[in-house]
Design a protein around this motif. Structure first.
Motif, mmCIF file in Angstrom:
data_model
loop_
_atom_site.group_PDB
_atom_site.id
_atom_site.type_symbol
_atom_site.label_atom_id
_atom_site.label_comp_id
_atom_site.label_asym_id
_atom_site.label_seq_id
_atom_site.Cartn_x
_atom_site.Cartn_y
_atom_site.Cartn_z
ATOM 1 N N ILE A 216 0.817 -1.208 0.000
ATOM 2 C CA ILE A 216 0.000 0.000 0.000
ATOM 3 C C ILE A 216 0.857 1.267 0.000
ATOM 4 C CG2 ILE A 216 -1.664 1.338 1.357
ATOM 5 C CD1 ILE A 216 -3.051 -1.333 2.032
ATOM 6 N N PRO A 217 1.900 1.378 0.850
ATOM 7 C CA PRO A 217 2.746 2.578 0.773
ATOM 8 C C PRO A 217 3.401 2.766 -0.586
ATOM 9 C CG PRO A 217 3.145 1.391 2.818
ATOM 10 C CD PRO A 217 2.287 0.504 1.976
ATOM 11 N N LEU A 218 3.856 1.658 -1.198
ATOM 12 C CA LEU A 218 4.466 1.734 -2.520
ATOM 13 C C LEU A 218 3.469 2.268 -3.544
ATOM 14 C CD1 LEU A 218 6.410 0.908 -4.896
ATOM 15 C CD2 LEU A 218 5.287 -1.321 -4.789
ATOM 16 N N CYS A 219 2.266 1.714 -3.542
ATOM 17 C CA CYS A 219 1.268 2.131 -4.517
ATOM 18 C C CYS A 219 0.849 3.586 -4.303
ATOM 19 C CB CYS A 219 0.058 1.209 -4.448
ATOM 20 S SG CYS A 219 0.362 -0.451 -5.131
ATOM 21 N N GLU A 220 0.807 4.015 -3.049
ATOM 22 C CA GLU A 220 0.497 5.421 -2.783
ATOM 23 C C GLU A 220 1.538 6.328 -3.423
ATOM 24 O OE1 GLU A 220 0.266 5.618 1.442
ATOM 25 O OE2 GLU A 220 -1.852 5.033 1.519
ATOM 26 N N ARG A 221 2.810 5.954 -3.325
ATOM 27 C CA ARG A 221 3.881 6.762 -3.917
ATOM 28 C C ARG A 221 3.794 6.784 -5.433
ATOM 29 N NH1 ARG A 221 7.034 3.890 -0.129
ATOM 30 N NH2 ARG A 221 7.941 2.613 -1.799
ATOM 31 N N GLU A 222 3.366 5.665 -6.021
ATOM 32 C CA GLU A 222 3.361 5.535 -7.477
ATOM 33 C C GLU A 222 2.024 5.898 -8.117
ATOM 34 O OE1 GLU A 222 5.977 5.160 -9.108
ATOM 35 O OE2 GLU A 222 7.402 4.373 -7.641
ATOM 36 N N GLY A 223 1.049 6.277 -7.308
ATOM 37 C CA GLY A 223 -0.246 6.657 -7.859
ATOM 38 C C GLY A 223 -1.091 5.501 -8.334
ATOM 39 N N VAL A 224 -0.908 4.347 -7.714
ATOM 40 C CA VAL A 224 -1.685 3.148 -8.056
ATOM 41 C C VAL A 224 -2.745 2.940 -6.973
ATOM 42 C CG1 VAL A 224 -1.608 0.653 -8.434
ATOM 43 C CG2 VAL A 224 0.265 2.106 -9.255
ATOM 44 N N GLY A 225 -4.011 2.912 -7.357
ATOM 45 C CA GLY A 225 -5.078 2.758 -6.385
ATOM 46 C C GLY A 225 -5.341 1.301 -6.036
ATOM 47 N N GLN A 226 -5.972 1.100 -4.889
ATOM 48 C CA GLN A 226 -6.279 -0.253 -4.434
ATOM 49 C C GLN A 226 -7.763 -0.561 -4.620
ATOM 50 O OE1 GLN A 226 -3.696 -2.125 -3.460
ATOM 51 N NE2 GLN A 226 -2.410 -0.302 -3.740
ATOM 52 N N ILE A 227 -8.056 -1.707 -5.216
ATOM 53 C CA ILE A 227 -9.405 -2.259 -5.261
ATOM 54 C C ILE A 227 -9.329 -3.569 -4.472
ATOM 55 C CG2 ILE A 227 -11.281 -3.110 -6.700
ATOM 56 C CD1 ILE A 227 -10.193 -1.426 -8.980
ATOM 57 N N VAL A 228 -9.791 -3.542 -3.261
ATOM 58 C CA VAL A 228 -9.578 -4.644 -2.317
ATOM 59 C C VAL A 228 -10.600 -5.758 -2.529
ATOM 60 C CG1 VAL A 228 -9.610 -5.280 0.115
ATOM 61 C CG2 VAL A 228 -8.538 -3.131 -0.602
ATOM 62 N N PHE A 229 -10.121 -6.999 -2.609
ATOM 63 C CA PHE A 229 -11.060 -8.122 -2.669
ATOM 64 C C PHE A 229 -11.028 -8.912 -1.368
ATOM 65 C CE2 PHE A 229 -7.332 -10.527 -4.095
ATOM 66 C CZ PHE A 229 -7.546 -11.807 -3.598
ATOM 67 N N SER A 230 -12.092 -9.648 -1.112
ATOM 68 C CA SER A 230 -12.290 -10.398 0.142
ATOM 69 C C SER A 230 -12.150 -9.506 1.369
ATOM 70 C CB SER A 230 -11.310 -11.574 0.233
ATOM 71 O OG SER A 230 -11.584 -12.536 -0.743
ATOM 72 N N PRO A 231 -12.787 -8.327 1.383
ATOM 73 C CA PRO A 231 -12.644 -7.429 2.530
ATOM 74 C C PRO A 231 -13.282 -7.961 3.805
ATOM 75 C CG PRO A 231 -14.369 -6.636 1.085
ATOM 76 C CD PRO A 231 -13.717 -7.775 0.366
ATOM 77 N N LEU A 232 -14.157 -8.966 3.682
ATOM 78 C CA LEU A 232 -14.817 -9.546 4.858
ATOM 79 C C LEU A 232 -14.240 -10.908 5.207
ATOM 80 C CD1 LEU A 232 -18.510 -8.540 4.056
ATOM 81 C CD2 LEU A 232 -16.820 -7.331 5.453
ATOM 82 N N ALA A 233 -13.042 -11.206 4.671
ATOM 83 C CA ALA A 233 -12.362 -12.473 4.964
ATOM 84 C C ALA A 233 -13.276 -13.662 4.706
ATOM 85 C CB ALA A 233 -11.844 -12.503 6.408
ATOM 86 N N GLN A 234 -13.894 -13.631 3.506
ATOM 87 C CA GLN A 234 -14.796 -14.717 3.090
ATOM 88 C C GLN A 234 -15.938 -14.962 4.077
ATOM 89 O OE1 GLN A 234 -14.469 -16.366 0.064
ATOM 90 N NE2 GLN A 234 -12.982 -14.743 -0.265
ATOM 91 N N GLY A 235 -16.350 -13.916 4.747
ATOM 92 C CA GLY A 235 -17.476 -14.016 5.670
ATOM 93 C C GLY A 235 -17.077 -14.145 7.122
ATOM 94 N N ALA A 236 -15.801 -14.373 7.402
ATOM 95 C CA ALA A 236 -15.358 -14.522 8.789
ATOM 96 C C ALA A 236 -15.606 -13.250 9.593
ATOM 97 C CB ALA A 236 -13.877 -14.887 8.834
ATOM 98 N N LEU A 237 -15.541 -12.080 8.930
ATOM 99 C CA LEU A 237 -15.706 -10.806 9.628
ATOM 100 C C LEU A 237 -17.154 -10.349 9.716
ATOM 101 C CD1 LEU A 237 -12.553 -9.001 8.233
ATOM 102 C CD2 LEU A 237 -13.002 -9.535 10.631
ATOM 103 N N THR A 238 -18.090 -11.198 9.306
ATOM 104 C CA THR A 238 -19.507 -10.846 9.444
ATOM 105 C C THR A 238 -20.078 -11.308 10.781
ATOM 106 O OG1 THR A 238 -20.322 -12.910 8.459
ATOM 107 C CG2 THR A 238 -19.800 -11.081 6.951
ATOM 108 N N GLY A 239 -19.349 -12.195 11.469
ATOM 109 C CA GLY A 239 -19.818 -12.707 12.747
ATOM 110 C C GLY A 239 -20.679 -13.947 12.655
ATOM 111 N N LYS A 240 -20.885 -14.467 11.435
ATOM 112 C CA LYS A 240 -21.759 -15.636 11.310
ATOM 113 C C LYS A 240 -21.079 -16.926 11.747
ATOM 114 C CE LYS A 240 -20.911 -16.383 6.343
ATOM 115 N NZ LYS A 240 -21.575 -16.439 5.021
ATOM 116 N N TYR A 241 -19.757 -16.900 11.864
ATOM 117 C CA TYR A 241 -19.029 -18.045 12.394
ATOM 118 C C TYR A 241 -18.584 -17.707 13.809
ATOM 119 C CZ TYR A 241 -18.716 -18.899 7.359
ATOM 120 O OH TYR A 241 -19.012 -19.077 6.020
#
Length: 318
Positions: free
Chosen positions: A192-217
């Motif tokens: 992320i720091p490298l991309c910030e310096r180079e002007g490359v944006g982030q499109i994040v995938f699996s932001p919920l850790a495949q559902g682990a961060l929803t609390g259903k498990y």
């Protein structure tokens, strides 16, 4: 819905975007993916991410058909190339031949004249980097692709791509698609720091850790029988995130979410969007209500006290 610039480009994408990795093309109800896409579009989501390899082209077909009713300029269509699409020696990778042929096939399946964001799905060590970058640049010059990016590339590989592209006076990559979430913070160290310096944006995938961060498990309890975690065809990407330690961390996040008036999923998405260089979080959905719920994370600002509490809950406090 709030929108952000994608890297140093002028392209603006919705903070929450809709992916098609595990849901589109796998639904037993053939009309369900279209209803989900329609709901996402109605919520202001304008970035729809897919890949040629998702269900071997079927996801692209479904996404393309669902979006065909809308004005082409009103949405941003992203797809990918690299992962094997057949058994032949040239049915994979990032050679000029494979990129050119797969781009044409993706355009046909999607039913569009151009792809907004064409991403290298993985790095290809068997193809010279300049060949890949020149092939992508040719697609841009031909009007078949507007912007280019990469997915799951290492920091050193992104640096090489940016520097090589500049040396050859080629159109620069504008995006990186890493896996990043509360339980996986490695991208913060270098990517992320490298991309910030180079002007490359982030499109994040699996932001919920495949559902682990929803609390259903929940720790110490059996997995929900209807969840992907018990499906042997889909649980490979989930299993590493539902360890007892991780599930205990998620439980410690619940009071923080309650205090902020958010669900765990919304808290996890807002946490990622705390970084200005993250342009969008790709979420999946198995029903329209899920995308509506997650879209509410757009525009939420977490204060310093909440961010510190999250770090403490994750045992990551400095």
């Amino acid at each position: 819905m709030q929108y952000r610039r994608l890297g140093n480009s002028g392209l603006k994408v919705s903070e929450i975007s809709l992916g098609s990795w595990l849901t589109v093309g796998a639904a037993s109800d053939s009309g369900l993916p279209e209803r989900i896409i329609d709901r996402a579009y109605g919520l202001g989501i304008n970035l729809f991410d897919t890949a040629n390899v998702y269900h071997l082209g079927e996801a692209e077909r479904i996404v393309g058909r669902a979006l065909a009713k809308y004005e082409r300029s009103s949405y941003v269509l992203a797809t990918k190339v690299c992962v094997p699409m057949g058994d032949g020696p040239n049915d994979r990778g990032l050679s000029r031949k494979h990129i050119r042929e797969q781009c044409d096939l993706s355009l046909k399946r999607l039913g569009v004249d151009y792809i907004d964001l064409y991403q290298c799905h993985r790095y290809d060590p068997d193809t010279p980097l300049d060949e890949t970058l020149r092939a992508l640049d040719d697609l841009v010059k031909a009007g078949k692709v507007l912007y280019t990016g990469v997915s799951m590339w290492k920091p050193a590989q992104i640096v090489d791509a940016v520097r090589t592209g500049s040396e050859l006076n080629l159109n620069r990559i504008v995006s990186s698609q890493p896996q990043y979430h509360m339980l996986l913070r490695e991208p913060e160290q270098e990517l992320i720091p490298l991309c910030e310096r180079e002007g490359v944006g982030q499109i994040v995938f699996s932001p919920l850790a495949q559902g682990a961060l929803t609390g259903k498990y929940e720790p110490g309890r059996q997995l929900p029988p209807s969840s992907r975690a018990v499906d042997p065809k889909q649980n490979g990407a989930i299993s590493r995130w539902i360890s007892e330690d991780n599930l205990k961390r998620v439980q410690r996040l619940k009071p923080i979410a309650d205090q902020t008036g958010l669900s765990l999923a919304q808290l996890a998405l807002a946490w990622i969007l705390r970084l200005p260089s993250v342009a969008s979080c790709i979420v999946g959905a198995s029903r329209p209500e899920q995308i509506e719920h997650n879209a509410r994370a757009s525009g939420i600002k977490l204060d310093a006290a909440t961010l510190n509490a999250i770090d403490s809950a994750l045992d990551l406090e400095d």
